[in-house]
Design an enzyme around this catalytic site. Sequence first.
Site, mmCIF file in Angstrom:
data_model
loop_
_atom_site.group_PDB
_atom_site.id
_atom_site.type_symbol
_atom_site.label_atom_id
_atom_site.label_comp_id
_atom_site.label_asym_id
_atom_site.label_seq_id
_atom_site.Cartn_x
_atom_site.Cartn_y
_atom_site.Cartn_z
ATOM 1 N N THR A 72 5.367 10.195 -12.081
ATOM 2 C CA THR A 72 4.567 9.039 -11.641
ATOM 3 C C THR A 72 4.821 8.686 -10.177
ATOM 4 O O THR A 72 3.928 8.191 -9.489
ATOM 5 C CB THR A 72 4.877 7.831 -12.558
ATOM 6 O OG1 THR A 72 4.508 8.195 -13.874
ATOM 7 C CG2 THR A 72 4.117 6.589 -12.153
ATOM 8 N N SER A 99 6.496 15.065 -16.016
ATOM 9 C CA SER A 99 7.735 15.582 -16.601
ATOM 10 C C SER A 99 7.626 16.029 -18.063
ATOM 11 O O SER A 99 8.434 16.840 -18.504
ATOM 12 C CB SER A 99 8.894 14.615 -16.386
ATOM 13 O OG SER A 99 8.835 13.511 -17.232
ATOM 14 N N THR A 153 9.860 10.030 -15.318
ATOM 15 C CA THR A 153 10.895 9.348 -16.114
ATOM 16 C C THR A 153 11.001 9.890 -17.539
ATOM 17 O O THR A 153 12.054 9.800 -18.163
ATOM 18 C CB THR A 153 10.586 7.835 -16.214
ATOM 19 O OG1 THR A 153 9.251 7.682 -16.718
ATOM 20 C CG2 THR A 153 10.733 7.137 -14.888
ATOM 21 N N ASP A 154 9.887 10.434 -18.059
ATOM 22 C CA ASP A 154 9.860 10.795 -19.486
ATOM 23 C C ASP A 154 10.972 11.762 -19.899
ATOM 24 O O ASP A 154 11.565 11.611 -20.966
ATOM 25 C CB ASP A 154 8.498 11.403 -19.857
ATOM 26 C CG ASP A 154 7.381 10.364 -19.886
ATOM 27 O OD1 ASP A 154 7.676 9.158 -19.737
ATOM 28 O OD2 ASP A 154 6.211 10.752 -20.062
HETATM 29 N N1 ASP Z 1 4.603 10.559 -17.712
HETATM 30 C C1 ASP Z 1 5.254 10.456 -16.437
HETATM 31 C C2 ASP Z 1 6.221 11.617 -16.253
HETATM 32 O O1 ASP Z 1 7.252 11.639 -16.883
HETATM 33 C C3 ASP Z 1 5.972 9.197 -16.371
HETATM 34 C C4 ASP Z 1 6.831 9.045 -15.168
HETATM 35 O O2 ASP Z 1 6.802 9.806 -14.246
HETATM 36 O O3 ASP Z 1 7.561 8.119 -15.174
HETATM 37 O O4 ASP Z 1 5.957 12.467 -15.427
#
Ligand code: ASP
Length: 334
Positions: free
Chosen positions: A12, A56, A89-90
């Site tokens: 993100t 991710s 973050t995932d």
């Molecule tokens: N879905 C996104 C990912 O993990 C969420 C994020 O980046 O926080 O790439």
Amino acid sequence: MKKVVILTTGGTIAMVKKGESVVPYEKGNMLISEIPDLEKIKDAKIEVVEFSNIPSPHMTPNDMWKLSKTINRILEDEDVLGIVVTHGTDTLEETSYLLDLTLKSEKPVVCTAAMRNIGELGTDGPRNVYSSVLTVLSPQSYGMGVMVCLNDEIHAAREVTKTYTSNVATFDSPGYGPLGIVDEDTVIFFRKSLTREKILVERIEEKIALIKTFTGDQGDFLKLAVKLGYKGIVLEGFGRGNVPHLVADAVEEVVKSGIPVVVTSRCFKGRVYPVYGYKGGGADLRKRGAIMSEHPIGQKAKIKLMVVMGKTSKIEEIRKYFEKDIKRRPKENE
Ligand code: ASP
């Protein structure tokens, strides 16, 4: 001048909103070099290097392993003080833990991310990157292991997990707490992770399944994983590491076929421990050959099994890496 490398992988932090949904932005990673606060850093040069630009959930074990090798190579450069990795973050908790286990150098590596995309009100990416660079530059960071820095907190990669789907205060280390904080441009460490370990390997085993048990589970998914060619299985049980009784038979069958089964828990605090001797209880599973994971979180045990199986596929050898703290061995007829 010495430098800090920011290695970008996507997430993100490199995404924008298009129409109704948030999607990767091709220039997103490079915008990181334009974060104004980074200009305040006078002790080191900042260099941004793009590794990938993916969400991710798309991160594969092979991508993580390639990232580890890339970081090992970059850290060999004497001018590099440390690295910040930007990531989604995932699955940040998986990638950062793999790095923690497999990086050769003790130079600081700090992983960061954003919960809010580039154009979003109150976006957290720039601040998280800035705090992470400060963390790399802290004299206390050397030898701390791979860290995760978001929302002014610094966590140990081994301990940290994403706890909230949307809130910026999502990363936590349940049962441990943060290693430190970043406050007003100052990095303050409270403690060191004493359970951290390094397992240096030449390869990893990518075919590891993570299966969560459920009430009424009859062990079918465990057996299916073997049929599908998985070389090791992490089984997320209940409580101390217990599963429904029919799963116990499946565990025994799978272990007899030479595939290790590592038992974790859907509780994310405390130890998995062979306490219960009823059919499917942790002590019963262990007698049937299952390995108890000292860390209760399934996705952490999966990463560790991937790394350990890069060294050995012998179940009793693998056990030594996971059961360091289990004194009680099952006895015959116990
Ligand atoms: N879905 C996104 C990912 O993990 C969420 C994020 O980046 O926080 O790439």
